[in-house]
Design a protein around this motif. Structure first.
Motif, short mmCIF file in Angstrom:
data_model
loop_
_atom_site.label_atom_id
_atom_site.label_comp_id
_atom_site.label_asym_id
_atom_site.label_seq_id
_atom_site.Cartn_x
_atom_site.Cartn_y
_atom_site.Cartn_z
N HIS A 1 1.10 -1.42 0.06
CA HIS A 1 -0.03 0.08 -0.14
C HIS A 1 0.85 1.30 -0.05
CE1 HIS A 1 -3.53 2.56 0.70
NE2 HIS A 1 -2.96 3.01 1.74
N PHE A 2 0.72 2.10 -0.88
CA PHE A 2 1.41 3.65 -1.03
C PHE A 2 0.34 4.38 -0.88
CE2 PHE A 2 3.09 6.73 -4.10
CZ PHE A 2 4.19 7.08 -3.25
N PRO A 3 0.46 5.16 0.33
CA PRO A 3 -0.52 6.30 0.66
C PRO A 3 -0.47 7.38 -0.23
CG PRO A 3 0.95 6.26 2.16
CD PRO A 3 1.53 5.37 1.23
N ALA A 4 -0.19 7.51 -1.18
CA ALA A 4 -0.11 8.64 -2.10
C ALA A 4 0.11 8.29 -3.59
CB ALA A 4 1.23 9.38 -1.99
N THR A 5 0.09 9.01 -4.61
CA THR A 5 0.25 8.62 -6.02
C THR A 5 1.58 9.33 -6.70
OG1 THR A 5 -2.13 9.23 -5.93
CG2 THR A 5 -0.90 9.23 -8.20
N LEU A 6 2.03 8.48 -7.71
CA LEU A 6 3.45 8.42 -8.14
C LEU A 6 3.00 8.22 -9.59
CD1 LEU A 6 6.47 9.04 -7.68
CD2 LEU A 6 6.61 6.70 -7.72
N PHE A 7 3.46 9.20 -10.82
CA PHE A 7 3.28 8.98 -12.01
C PHE A 7 5.06 9.01 -12.40
CE2 PHE A 7 -0.23 11.55 -10.92
CZ PHE A 7 -1.40 10.84 -11.81
N TRP A 8 5.23 7.98 -13.50
CA TRP A 8 6.41 8.06 -14.06
C TRP A 8 6.56 7.96 -15.62
CZ3 TRP A 8 11.25 8.35 -12.05
CH2 TRP A 8 12.32 7.92 -12.94
N PHE A 9 7.05 8.96 -16.13
CA PHE A 9 6.86 9.12 -17.72
C PHE A 9 8.45 9.13 -18.29
CE2 PHE A 9 3.49 12.38 -16.08
CZ PHE A 9 2.48 11.35 -16.20
N PRO A 10 8.99 7.98 -18.70
CA PRO A 10 10.18 7.80 -19.35
C PRO A 10 9.97 8.87 -20.62
CG PRO A 10 9.53 5.73 -19.03
CD PRO A 10 8.19 6.49 -18.64
N LEU A 11 11.14 9.53 -20.78
CA LEU A 11 11.18 10.49 -22.17
C LEU A 11 11.35 9.65 -23.40
CD1 LEU A 11 13.32 13.28 -20.65
CD2 LEU A 11 10.70 12.87 -20.38
N ARG A 12 10.66 10.17 -24.32
CA ARG A 12 10.60 9.06 -25.45
C ARG A 12 12.08 9.37 -26.28
NH1 ARG A 12 6.99 11.52 -27.91
NH2 ARG A 12 5.34 10.15 -27.22
N GLN A 13 12.84 8.27 -26.54
CA GLN A 13 14.14 8.17 -26.74
C GLN A 13 14.21 8.01 -28.58
OE1 GLN A 13 16.64 8.72 -24.71
NE2 GLN A 13 15.04 9.44 -23.50
N LYS A 14 13.05 7.79 -29.13
CA LYS A 14 13.13 7.41 -30.38
C LYS A 14 11.69 7.57 -31.01
CE LYS A 14 12.44 2.36 -30.12
NZ LYS A 14 13.43 1.18 -30.49
N PRO A 15 11.45 7.96 -32.33
CA PRO A 15 10.04 8.26 -32.98
C PRO A 15 9.25 7.05 -32.63
CG PRO A 15 11.66 9.10 -34.37
CD PRO A 15 12.54 8.30 -33.24
N SER A 16 7.98 7.23 -32.33
CA SER A 16 7.15 6.03 -32.22
C SER A 16 5.77 6.20 -32.95
CB SER A 16 6.86 6.05 -30.84
OG SER A 16 5.78 7.01 -30.32
N GLN A 17 4.81 5.45 -32.79
CA GLN A 17 3.43 5.70 -33.54
C GLN A 17 2.81 6.74 -32.93
OE1 GLN A 17 1.27 1.90 -33.57
NE2 GLN A 17 3.09 0.79 -33.00
N VAL A 18 2.99 7.08 -31.67
CA VAL A 18 2.12 8.12 -31.18
C VAL A 18 2.77 9.28 -31.57
CG1 VAL A 18 1.38 9.24 -29.10
CG2 VAL A 18 1.53 6.63 -29.27
N SER A 19 4.02 9.62 -31.46
CA SER A 19 4.72 10.93 -31.75
C SER A 19 6.17 10.91 -32.35
CB SER A 19 4.82 11.89 -30.61
OG SER A 19 5.44 13.03 -30.82
N ARG A 20 6.36 11.62 -33.36
CA ARG A 20 7.84 11.79 -34.11
C ARG A 20 8.80 12.28 -33.14
NH1 ARG A 20 8.04 7.59 -36.85
NH2 ARG A 20 9.94 8.57 -38.23
#
Length: 477
Positions: free
Chosen positions: A182-201
């Motif tokens: 149980h983690f009594p908070a909220t954590l977001f982790w967004f690895p930065l895009r290192q190469k072009p993908s289907q979502v964004s270039r």
């Protein structure tokens, strides 16, 4: 095509865009700037958080011993967001929706994980969320029925070694949390895009995050003014060489009256919740807050007099306005005035809970800041006003105009009335109160009309101070 009904017609379904195609479209609507951080701050406010930390982790992190399904989620550099609230079940449901938001069912929320949250895909293809007893892994490039993957927090160390958990999130997520599940908070982790993908270039570098921080920093000192939960926003950076994170920018509420402010904010939130944004009698709440903004050696404080106001719906909507019966919109407004006379920071700025971008269309010319539950344009940067292309009959336009001409005008007047009473009791300087008055020569359009109405009411009030008689008088005396 298919004819399954035994008649002469053929039938087919309407073709819809894929999730990736819809995400691309969303990203064209939301700018790649400090708005991304504002969206995450809004979500923390809606969750009732008092503290949010935005961390630029520049470390080059890779964990080849992690489970294959996690490899891309547990990389760095990354942007990490922490807030001290818990995800509700509605939050878990909302974050997995693409083009909708649970706000539709809760008018008191600014925007819980709707379109705005999806702007994080400007920077990443892999979203990790840890809150309570759950871990969510979101990858829009996977098959649609596998885009959201769930894991019990207690089992996280079975797919990600404890040393990796410690390196990634040890500042927040402790071994005890992992053991208890149980983690009594909220954590977001967004690895930065290192190469072009289907979502964004777009390849997202650390310089992009620096620009995000700089963009958000322009408005950071104003962000807490109209919020009723958050008390602290911190921007940090973690580097490979540093043993601890470095605070780049901190905005927080301070002062000896903080406990009193906290109580007033909480009471007002509860009143809004009890009536679900539709009171039988108008609600109002006023208090003073002092905001400290620290950036490097720069340390500034600003004290604001705040008034929140929620009229009864019939005050804003007439019986003929059937569209206004949509209770997903509530006429909640607020006004903020500096307690310092002739303060250059009090250059009337529009807010939709958080400040709208600092450009001329969002400035009013009033000596107070104005907050309202405006309906914004598609990228949430500007209020929808009447234009040459729009019709006066458009619901969005009429709603915004009513918020200003009815609700905001009353809120402004109430703030002036409360300030006048305190000035008469020598609790507020006369010069500070006079600085709250609108100068008609600086105004035009709807703001001139609003200020004119305020002045008509002021004309009957004792607002002219006579030094000779040591008392205040009305214009008519």
């Amino acid at each position: 095509m298919a004819s399954v009904r035994g008649d002469l017609f053929q039938y087919n379904r309407i073709r819809t865009a894929t999730v990736v195609q819809q995400l691309r479209q969303i990203l064209t609507q939301y700018p790649d700037n400090g708005t991304i951080i504002k969206e995450l701050v809004q979500n923390a406010e809606d969750a009732g958080a008092s503290r949010v930390e935005v961390v630029h982790d520049t470390r080059d992190l890779h964990f080849p011993d992690a489970h294959q399904q996690l490899i891309h989620f547990v990389q760095g550099p990354a942007l990490c967001i922490y807030n001290d609230s818990l995800f509700s079940q509605d939050d878990w449901d909302g974050i997995c929706r693409l083009s909708d938001s649970i706000k539709k069912n809760d008018p008191l929320k600014i925007g819980r994980f709707g379109l705005g949250f999806k702007s994080v895909f400007h920077m990443t293809d892999h979203v990790t969320v840890v809150s309570g007893g759950k871990v969510l892994l979101m990858d829009p490039c996977q098959p649609e029925d596998e885009m959201c993957c769930w894991l019990d927090l207690r089992r996280l160390t079975s797919v990600l070694p404890p040393h990796a958990c410690q390196q990634l999130w040890g500042r927040y997520l402790t071994a005890e949390h992992l053991q208890r599940g149980h983690f009594p908070a909220t954590l977001f982790w967004f690895p930065l895009r290192q190469k072009p993908s289907q979502v964004s270039r777009t390849i997202y570098s650390s310089s992009h995050i620096t620009c995000l921080f700089k963009s958000f920093g322009v408005e950071a000192s104003y962000c807490l003014i109209f919020l009723t939960s958050l008390e602290t926003i911190i921007l940090k950076q973690v580097t490979s060489s540093a043993r601890a994170s470095t605070t780049l920018h901190e905005v927080l509420l301070v002062g000896g009256n903080l406990a009193k402010v906290r109580k007033k904010r909480e009471d007002f939130r509860q009143q809004l919740k009890q009536c679900n944004g539709s009171p039988s009698q108008p609600l109002s709440c006023n208090y003073e807050i002092t905001v400290r903004a620290v950036q490097g050696k720069k340390n500034e404080q600003q004290t604001w007099r705040i008034l929140h106001y929620l009229p009864i719906r019939s005050d804003v909507c007439t019986l003929a306005d059937e569209e206004f019966e949509d209770e997903s919109h509530i006429p909640l407004v607020g006004v903020a005035a500096s307690t310092q006379a002739n303060d250059s920071n009090a250059q009337g700025h529009l807010f939709c809970f958080l400040p709208l971008p600092l450009d001329p269309s969002n400035m009013t010319g009033l000596p107070v800041h104005l907050n309202a539950s405006f309906i914004l344009d598609h990228n949430r940067r500007h209020v929808k006003w009447r234009t040459a292309e729009s019709s006066d009959q458009q619901f969005d336009v009429r709603w915004n105009e009513r918020l200003v001409s009815v609700a905001a005008m009353v809120a402004y007047w109430k703030l002036l009335e409360a300030g006048l009473q305190e000035a008469q009791q020598h609790l507020l300087s006369a010069s500070a109160w006079y600085s709250m008055l609108p100068a008609l020569t600086r105004l035009s359009g709807r703001w001139y009309d609003m200020a004119t109405t305020v002045w008509r009411t002021l004309a009957t009030m004792p607002i002219i101070y006579s030094e000779e008689e040591q008392q205040t008088k009305t214009f008519l005396q």
